[in-house]
Design an enzyme around this catalytic site. Sequence first.
Site, PDB file in Angstrom:
ATOM      1  N   LYS A   1       0.626  -1.256  -0.036  1.00  0.00           N
ATOM      2  CA  LYS A   1      -0.202  -0.259  -0.086  1.00  0.00           C
ATOM      3  C   LYS A   1       0.895   1.347   0.031  1.00  0.00           C
ATOM      4  O   LYS A   1       2.113   1.224   0.292  1.00  0.00           O
ATOM      5  CB  LYS A   1      -0.771   0.024   1.102  1.00  0.00           C
ATOM      6  CG  LYS A   1      -1.900  -1.287   1.181  1.00  0.00           C
ATOM      7  CD  LYS A   1      -3.062  -1.240   2.277  1.00  0.00           C
ATOM      8  CE  LYS A   1      -3.981  -2.247   2.276  1.00  0.00           C
ATOM      9  NZ  LYS A   1      -5.110  -2.104   3.248  1.00  0.00           N
TER      10      LYS A   1
ATOM     11  N   TYR B   1     -12.598  -2.310  -3.762  1.00  0.00           N
ATOM     12  CA  TYR B   1     -12.950  -2.507  -2.291  1.00  0.00           C
ATOM     13  C   TYR B   1     -14.499  -2.520  -2.319  1.00  0.00           C
ATOM     14  O   TYR B   1     -14.969  -1.946  -1.238  1.00  0.00           O
ATOM     15  CB  TYR B   1     -12.367  -1.333  -1.458  1.00  0.00           C
ATOM     16  CG  TYR B   1     -10.802  -1.533  -1.202  1.00  0.00           C
ATOM     17  CD1 TYR B   1     -10.620  -2.757  -0.179  1.00  0.00           C
ATOM     18  CD2 TYR B   1      -9.866  -1.014  -1.415  1.00  0.00           C
ATOM     19  CE1 TYR B   1      -9.349  -3.198   0.184  1.00  0.00           C
ATOM     20  CE2 TYR B   1      -8.468  -1.317  -1.095  1.00  0.00           C
ATOM     21  CZ  TYR B   1      -8.117  -2.266  -0.194  1.00  0.00           C
ATOM     22  OH  TYR B   1      -7.200  -2.603   0.286  1.00  0.00           O
TER      23      TYR B   1
ATOM     24  N   ASN C   1      -2.208   0.200   6.727  1.00  0.00           N
ATOM     25  CA  ASN C   1      -1.714  -1.026   7.185  1.00  0.00           C
ATOM     26  C   ASN C   1      -0.972  -1.787   6.311  1.00  0.00           C
ATOM     27  O   ASN C   1      -0.952  -3.093   6.215  1.00  0.00           O
ATOM     28  CB  ASN C   1      -2.968  -1.761   7.791  1.00  0.00           C
ATOM     29  CG  ASN C   1      -3.922  -2.369   6.662  1.00  0.00           C
ATOM     30  OD1 ASN C   1      -3.896  -1.874   5.626  1.00  0.00           O
ATOM     31  ND2 ASN C   1      -4.942  -3.190   6.920  1.00  0.00           N
TER      32      ASN C   1
ATOM     33  N   HIS D   1      -2.202  -5.567   1.835  1.00  0.00           N
ATOM     34  CA  HIS D   1      -3.208  -6.164   1.673  1.00  0.00           C
ATOM     35  C   HIS D   1      -3.224  -7.514   0.988  1.00  0.00           C
ATOM     36  O   HIS D   1      -2.178  -7.971   0.279  1.00  0.00           O
ATOM     37  CB  HIS D   1      -4.250  -5.493   0.275  1.00  0.00           C
ATOM     38  CG  HIS D   1      -5.515  -6.341   0.166  1.00  0.00           C
ATOM     39  ND1 HIS D   1      -6.461  -6.280   0.825  1.00  0.00           N
ATOM     40  CD2 HIS D   1      -5.510  -7.305  -0.979  1.00  0.00           C
ATOM     41  CE1 HIS D   1      -7.624  -7.275   0.153  1.00  0.00           C
ATOM     42  NE2 HIS D   1      -6.762  -7.616  -0.881  1.00  0.00           N
TER      43      HIS D   1
ATOM     44  N   GLU E   1      -9.619 -10.907  -7.317  1.00  0.00           N
ATOM     45  CA  GLU E   1      -8.609  -9.728  -7.261  1.00  0.00           C
ATOM     46  C   GLU E   1      -7.354  -9.665  -8.103  1.00  0.00           C
ATOM     47  O   GLU E   1      -7.082  -8.894  -8.748  1.00  0.00           O
ATOM     48  CB  GLU E   1      -8.033  -9.664  -5.725  1.00  0.00           C
ATOM     49  CG  GLU E   1      -9.185  -9.274  -4.639  1.00  0.00           C
ATOM     50  CD  GLU E   1      -8.793  -9.418  -3.221  1.00  0.00           C
ATOM     51  OE1 GLU E   1      -7.444  -9.836  -3.065  1.00  0.00           O
ATOM     52  OE2 GLU E   1      -9.599  -8.990  -2.550  1.00  0.00           O
TER      53      GLU E   1
HETATM   54  P1  CMP Z   1      -7.315  -4.594   3.682  1.00  0.00           P
HETATM   55  O1  CMP Z   1      -7.013  -5.938   4.165  1.00  0.00           O
HETATM   56  O2  CMP Z   1      -6.836  -3.972   2.366  1.00  0.00           O
HETATM   57  O3  CMP Z   1      -9.118  -4.831   3.291  1.00  0.00           O
HETATM   58  C1  CMP Z   1      -9.763  -3.701   3.675  1.00  0.00           C
HETATM   59  C2  CMP Z   1      -9.328  -2.731   4.252  1.00  0.00           C
HETATM   60  O4  CMP Z   1     -10.141  -1.830   5.078  1.00  0.00           O
HETATM   61  C3  CMP Z   1      -8.384  -2.856   5.475  1.00  0.00           C
HETATM   62  O5  CMP Z   1      -7.202  -3.530   4.758  1.00  0.00           O
HETATM   63  C4  CMP Z   1      -7.921  -1.638   6.196  1.00  0.00           C
HETATM   64  O6  CMP Z   1      -7.014  -1.108   5.853  1.00  0.00           O
HETATM   65  C5  CMP Z   1      -9.471  -1.028   6.098  1.00  0.00           C
HETATM   66  N1  CMP Z   1     -10.164  -0.848   7.247  1.00  0.00           N
HETATM   67  C6  CMP Z   1     -10.845  -1.810   7.808  1.00  0.00           C
HETATM   68  N2  CMP Z   1     -11.285  -1.338   9.168  1.00  0.00           N
HETATM   69  C7  CMP Z   1     -11.232   0.149   8.928  1.00  0.00           C
HETATM   70  C8  CMP Z   1     -11.291   0.861   9.831  1.00  0.00           C
HETATM   71  N3  CMP Z   1     -12.164   0.851  11.031  1.00  0.00           N
HETATM   72  N4  CMP Z   1     -11.062   2.007   9.399  1.00  0.00           N
HETATM   73  C9  CMP Z   1     -10.429   2.520   8.382  1.00  0.00           C
HETATM   74  N5  CMP Z   1      -9.925   1.568   7.803  1.00  0.00           N
HETATM   75  C10 CMP Z   1     -10.104   0.304   8.025  1.00  0.00           C
END
Ligand code: CMP
Length: 139
Positions: A11, A51, A114, A117, A128
Site C-alpha cells: 500500500k 474495495y 496498514n 493487503h 482480485e
Molecule cells: P485490507 O486488508 O486492504 O481490506 C480492507 C481494508 O479496509 C483493510 O485492509 C483496512 O485497511 C481497511 N479498514 C478496515 N477497518 C477499518 C477501519 N475501522 N478504519 C479504516 N480502515 C479500515
Amino acid sequence: MAIERTLSIIKPDAVKGQHIGQIIARFEAEGLRIAGARLCQLSRREAEGFYAEHSARGFFGELCDFMTSGPVVVMALEGDDAIARNRAIMGATNPANAEPNTLRKLYAASVGENAVHGSDSPAAAAREIAYFFRSIELS
Ligand code: CMP
C-alpha cells in the site's frame, strides 16, 4: 497442500516508506514466488471497484483516499497454501493486534494505513488477481 495464487498489494504508506524491497524479500524468504508484479497509481474508480464489498462501511471514503494517495505495488504470489500463508505473514488487519515480526507489525501505523493487503479466500484471490492482471501477464 495445494499450490495457490493470491493477490498482494504493497500500500501507499509502505511504498512511501521504501519498504518494497523488504516486503518482497520476506515473501520470497517464506517460499512465496512472485508470479506477477506491477507498480501503479490507482485511480479513484479503480480503488472503489477493488474495495466494492466495503462500499457501505463508514471507512470506505477514507480507504479509497488512502489507496489513491500514492503508488502501490500489486503482485500475484504463488505457493503452497499461499492465501493463508500470506495472511499469516501480513498479521492482523489492525497492526495493534498483529503478531511480532508480521509485515503489519513491522511497517503499519494504523488499521486504515496498514502497509499490505492480501486476498482472504480462494474466491477473493481469483477476483482480485483478475482485477489487476491478464493471464498472459502471470508466469
Ligand atoms: P485490507 O486488508 O486492504 O481490506 C480492507 C481494508 O479496509 C483493510 O485492509 C483496512 O485497511 C481497511 N479498514 C478496515 N477497518 C477499518 C477501519 N475501522 N478504519 C479504516 N480502515 C479500515
